[in-house]
Write a protein that holds these residues in place. Structure first.
Motif, PDB file in Angstrom:
ATOM      1  N   GLU A  17      18.063  45.317  19.787  1.00 56.43           N
ATOM      2  CA  GLU A  17      16.990  44.378  19.473  1.00 56.43           C
ATOM      3  C   GLU A  17      17.201  43.049  20.195  1.00 56.43           C
ATOM      4  O   GLU A  17      16.263  42.467  20.734  1.00 56.43           O
ATOM      5  CB  GLU A  17      16.906  44.150  17.967  1.00 56.43           C
ATOM      6  N   ALA A  70      14.307  47.023  16.494  1.00 58.71           N
ATOM      7  CA  ALA A  70      14.541  47.322  17.912  1.00 58.71           C
ATOM      8  C   ALA A  70      13.364  48.085  18.496  1.00 58.71           C
ATOM      9  O   ALA A  70      12.971  47.846  19.636  1.00 58.71           O
ATOM     10  CB  ALA A  70      15.825  48.130  18.067  1.00 58.71           C
ATOM     11  N   GLU A  94      10.476  45.624  19.165  1.00 60.34           N
ATOM     12  CA  GLU A  94      10.766  44.821  20.356  1.00 60.34           C
ATOM     13  C   GLU A  94      10.618  45.654  21.627  1.00 60.34           C
ATOM     14  O   GLU A  94      10.093  45.177  22.623  1.00 60.34           O
ATOM     15  CB  GLU A  94      12.177  44.233  20.283  1.00 60.34           C
TER      16      GLU A  94
END
Length: 127
Positions: A98, A14, A17
């Protein structure tokens, strides 16, 4: 409470990203500012009847409409793939942060691509 290795991978995914998303947004802001600054004199000439400025205005509108359509398609595809994955493996551990960052990243990609191309094209024309 100890963090398991699976949870750590999830947080790392996450975070990666989110960093990619922030980087894309910052780059887009810089390119968009440059594009606006370089287009304004052309658009002003186009408003006064210059054919080159009128073509640039038409190109800007066309690019924005196509970017919105492409972005909508990318967003629906990302969300569809997420839900398809949930349907195929309902008991899998899912990182919603994510998945949301991936969807936002794919949604911004058409705009990012066009702002980068416009900034490069207009910068090259000024030389």
């Amino acid at each position: 409470m100890a963090i398991t290795s699976k949870r750590l991978r999830s947080v790392t995914g996450a975070g990666v990203e989110a960093q990619a998303l922030v980087s894309k947004v910052l780059t887009m802001q810089a390119d968009a500012g440059l594009t606006i600054a370089m287009r304004m004199p052309m658009l002003l000439k186009g408003a006064l009847g210059d054919s080159h400025g009128q073509r640039e205005a038409a190109k800007a509108v066309t690019e924005k409409v196509s970017a919105v359509m492409e972005s909508g398609l990318a967003a629906s595809q990302a969300v569809g793939l997420f839900w398809w994955g949930m349907a195929m493996s309902p008991f899998a551990q899912v990182d919603f942060a994510e998945a949301a960052a991936k969807a936002a990243n794919s949604t911004l990609e058409p705009f990012s691509k066009r702002t980068r191309a416009n900034a490069a094209r207009l910068r090259g024309r000024r030389r």
